[in-house]
Design an enzyme around this catalytic site. Structure first.
Site, PDB file in Angstrom:
ATOM      1  N   GLN A   1       0.072  66.165 -34.546  1.00  0.00           N
ATOM      2  CA  GLN A   1       0.897  67.226 -35.143  1.00  0.00           C
ATOM      3  C   GLN A   1       2.373  66.867 -34.990  1.00  0.00           C
ATOM      4  O   GLN A   1       3.237  67.571 -35.488  1.00  0.00           O
ATOM      5  CB  GLN A   1       0.650  68.553 -34.416  1.00  0.00           C
ATOM      6  CG  GLN A   1      -0.766  69.041 -34.527  1.00  0.00           C
ATOM      7  CD  GLN A   1      -1.018  70.162 -33.535  1.00  0.00           C
ATOM      8  OE1 GLN A   1      -0.784  71.330 -33.812  1.00  0.00           O
ATOM      9  NE2 GLN A   1      -1.490  69.816 -32.353  1.00  0.00           N
TER      10      GLN A   1
ATOM     11  N   HIS B   1       1.659  66.881 -39.832  1.00  0.00           N
ATOM     12  CA  HIS B   1       2.890  67.625 -40.120  1.00  0.00           C
ATOM     13  C   HIS B   1       4.016  66.722 -40.632  1.00  0.00           C
ATOM     14  O   HIS B   1       5.177  67.103 -40.594  1.00  0.00           O
ATOM     15  CB  HIS B   1       3.343  68.397 -38.874  1.00  0.00           C
ATOM     16  CG  HIS B   1       2.374  69.482 -38.465  1.00  0.00           C
ATOM     17  ND1 HIS B   1       2.425  70.137 -37.269  1.00  0.00           N
ATOM     18  CD2 HIS B   1       1.310  70.017 -39.134  1.00  0.00           C
ATOM     19  CE1 HIS B   1       1.448  71.039 -37.203  1.00  0.00           C
ATOM     20  NE2 HIS B   1       0.740  70.966 -38.321  1.00  0.00           N
TER      21      HIS B   1
ATOM     22  N   GLY C   1      -2.099  67.693 -25.137  1.00  0.00           N
ATOM     23  CA  GLY C   1      -0.720  68.176 -25.235  1.00  0.00           C
ATOM     24  C   GLY C   1      -0.463  69.083 -26.411  1.00  0.00           C
ATOM     25  O   GLY C   1       0.623  69.056 -26.977  1.00  0.00           O
TER      26      GLY C   1
HETATM   27  N1  APR Z   1       1.183  66.393 -21.038  1.00  0.00           N
HETATM   28  C1  APR Z   1       0.273  67.116 -21.749  1.00  0.00           C
HETATM   29  N2  APR Z   1       0.530  68.337 -22.239  1.00  0.00           N
HETATM   30  C2  APR Z   1       1.740  68.853 -22.003  1.00  0.00           C
HETATM   31  C3  APR Z   1       2.750  68.178 -21.275  1.00  0.00           C
HETATM   32  C4  APR Z   1       2.418  66.891 -20.766  1.00  0.00           C
HETATM   33  N3  APR Z   1       3.306  66.163 -20.057  1.00  0.00           N
HETATM   34  N4  APR Z   1       3.848  68.957 -21.229  1.00  0.00           N
HETATM   35  C5  APR Z   1       3.549  70.084 -21.904  1.00  0.00           C
HETATM   36  N5  APR Z   1       2.289  70.028 -22.376  1.00  0.00           N
HETATM   37  C6  APR Z   1       1.562  71.007 -23.196  1.00  0.00           C
HETATM   38  C7  APR Z   1       2.002  72.441 -23.012  1.00  0.00           C
HETATM   39  O1  APR Z   1       1.323  73.044 -21.923  1.00  0.00           O
HETATM   40  C8  APR Z   1       1.599  73.050 -24.359  1.00  0.00           C
HETATM   41  O2  APR Z   1       0.265  73.524 -24.315  1.00  0.00           O
HETATM   42  O3  APR Z   1       1.847  70.709 -24.531  1.00  0.00           O
HETATM   43  C9  APR Z   1       1.673  71.874 -25.329  1.00  0.00           C
HETATM   44  C10 APR Z   1       2.816  71.940 -26.329  1.00  0.00           C
HETATM   45  O4  APR Z   1       2.628  73.054 -27.146  1.00  0.00           O
HETATM   46  P1  APR Z   1       3.545  73.339 -28.441  1.00  0.00           P
HETATM   47  O5  APR Z   1       4.997  73.186 -28.065  1.00  0.00           O
HETATM   48  O6  APR Z   1       3.061  74.613 -29.018  1.00  0.00           O
HETATM   49  O7  APR Z   1       3.251  72.107 -29.378  1.00  0.00           O
HETATM   50  P2  APR Z   1       2.112  71.855 -30.444  1.00  0.00           P
HETATM   51  O8  APR Z   1       0.797  72.359 -29.980  1.00  0.00           O
HETATM   52  O9  APR Z   1       2.247  70.438 -30.839  1.00  0.00           O
HETATM   53  O10 APR Z   1       2.634  72.778 -31.638  1.00  0.00           O
HETATM   54  C11 APR Z   1       2.006  72.704 -32.882  1.00  0.00           C
HETATM   55  O11 APR Z   1       3.708  74.031 -33.933  1.00  0.00           O
HETATM   56  O12 APR Z   1       5.975  74.117 -33.428  1.00  0.00           O
HETATM   57  C12 APR Z   1       5.029  73.849 -34.449  1.00  0.00           C
HETATM   58  O13 APR Z   1       4.890  72.311 -36.220  1.00  0.00           O
HETATM   59  C13 APR Z   1       5.161  72.411 -34.837  1.00  0.00           C
HETATM   60  O14 APR Z   1       3.594  70.585 -34.731  1.00  0.00           O
HETATM   61  C14 APR Z   1       4.045  71.728 -34.064  1.00  0.00           C
HETATM   62  C15 APR Z   1       2.980  72.817 -34.007  1.00  0.00           C
END
Ligand code: APR
Length: 248
Positions: free
Chosen positions: A105, A123, A191
């Site tokens: 993503q 994305h 993540g």
């Molecule tokens: N290793 C693994 N996971 C981690 C780490 C790490 N070092 N640090 C943080 N996380 C986790 C957090 O706990 C959280 O669950 O990564 C996740 C990030 O979540 P989001 O910021 O919501 O990211 P994502 O799931 O990629 O969001 C999806 O939403 O913001 C929009 O389009 C954007 O592609 C993105 C989509």
């Protein structure tokens, strides 16, 4: 943090015997590279803007220069970042299994810079540019004082090749991702907060088709209750450890 972290035997056994491993990554895999998430990038000059108001087609139509400059700033942050041990472990994992599909993503291109092949970017990619009207993918455009620059093919304004709120995901990428989720025997969700659909549906499709679901995340997510195993910790620490155990 994970010095004594034990990777369960079931994980090693399932990946070790899998025909097809599919992986979905989100912002968490780039956290240790220092790539700010969408909201974290709202600092300094940009703090007063709501990201949802900068990342929509309507925002671009309202103020294309502002949106172009915000992405130029985010591109700069991504350029300063480098792939981390988690991205690198996935490059190596791909070579250990008969079939491997990497779906992300993230728009930061760090998987590709680490050396992953055929990454499915649900994305888009912040480093790529297309035109607003017709979606022409453009790599070069004539110098001009106008911002955003214009498409050399049709004259419409240029924009980043990312999926904005309210836009559809690229159909071919989504179709390949759905097919991989339905046909894999192991699915890793790494993540991602597992909140944003349709990406968040992919692990559910995988378990519907009897795949073994592994989640890597320091925090619980709505997906955690469905996971066969949750490895609770940072991807940049757990993935290298997992790889080392698989290579033993
Ligand atoms: N290793 C693994 N996971 C981690 C780490 C790490 N070092 N640090 C943080 N996380 C986790 C957090 O706990 C959280 O669950 O990564 C996740 C990030 O979540 P989001 O910021 O919501 O990211 P994502 O799931 O990629 O969001 C999806 O939403 O913001 C929009 O389009 C954007 O592609 C993105 C989509």
């Amino acid at each position: 943090m994970v010095d004594n972290f034990d990777i369960p035997d079931s994980v090693l056994q399932k990946i070790g015997t899998a025909r097809h491993v599919a992986v979905l990554t989100g912002a968490g895999i780039s956290a240790e590279s220092g790539v700010p998430t969408f909201r974290e990038a709202q600092t300094g000059l940009w703090a007063k803007y709501d990201p949802q108001e900068l990342a929509t087609p309507e925002a671009f139509q309202r103020n294309p220069r502002l949106v172009w400059e915000w992405y130029a700033w985010r591109r700069e942050l991504v350029n300063k970042a480098a792939p981390n041990a988690g991205h690198q472990a996935l490059v190596a994992l791909a070579k250990l299994v008969p079939q491997f599909t990497l779906i992300t993503q993230n728009v930061d291109g760090l998987h590709q810079r680490a050396g992953s092949q055929n990454v499915i970017c649900l994305h888009g990619n912040i480093m790529e540019t297309k035109c607003f009207a017709l979606g022409h993918r453009i790599t070069d455009w004539p110098e001009s004082d106008e911002l955003p620059p214009r498409c050399p093919e049709c004259g419409s304004l240029l924009r980043p090749n990312v999926v904005w709120f309210g836009e559809n995901l690229p159909a071919d990428a989504l179709e390949t991702a759905v097919h991989a989720a339905r046909s894999c025997d192991v699915f890793l969700s790494i993540g991602t907060s597992a909140l944003v659909h349709p990406a968040a549906s992919l692990p559910l499709l995988a378990i519907e088709n009897s795949a073994f679901l592994i989640e890597i995340n320091p925090q619980p997510t709505p997906l955690s209750r469905w996971a066969d195993v949750t490895l609770s910790g940072a991807a940049g620490e757990i993935l290298p450890l997992l790889l080392a155990r698989l290579q033993k």
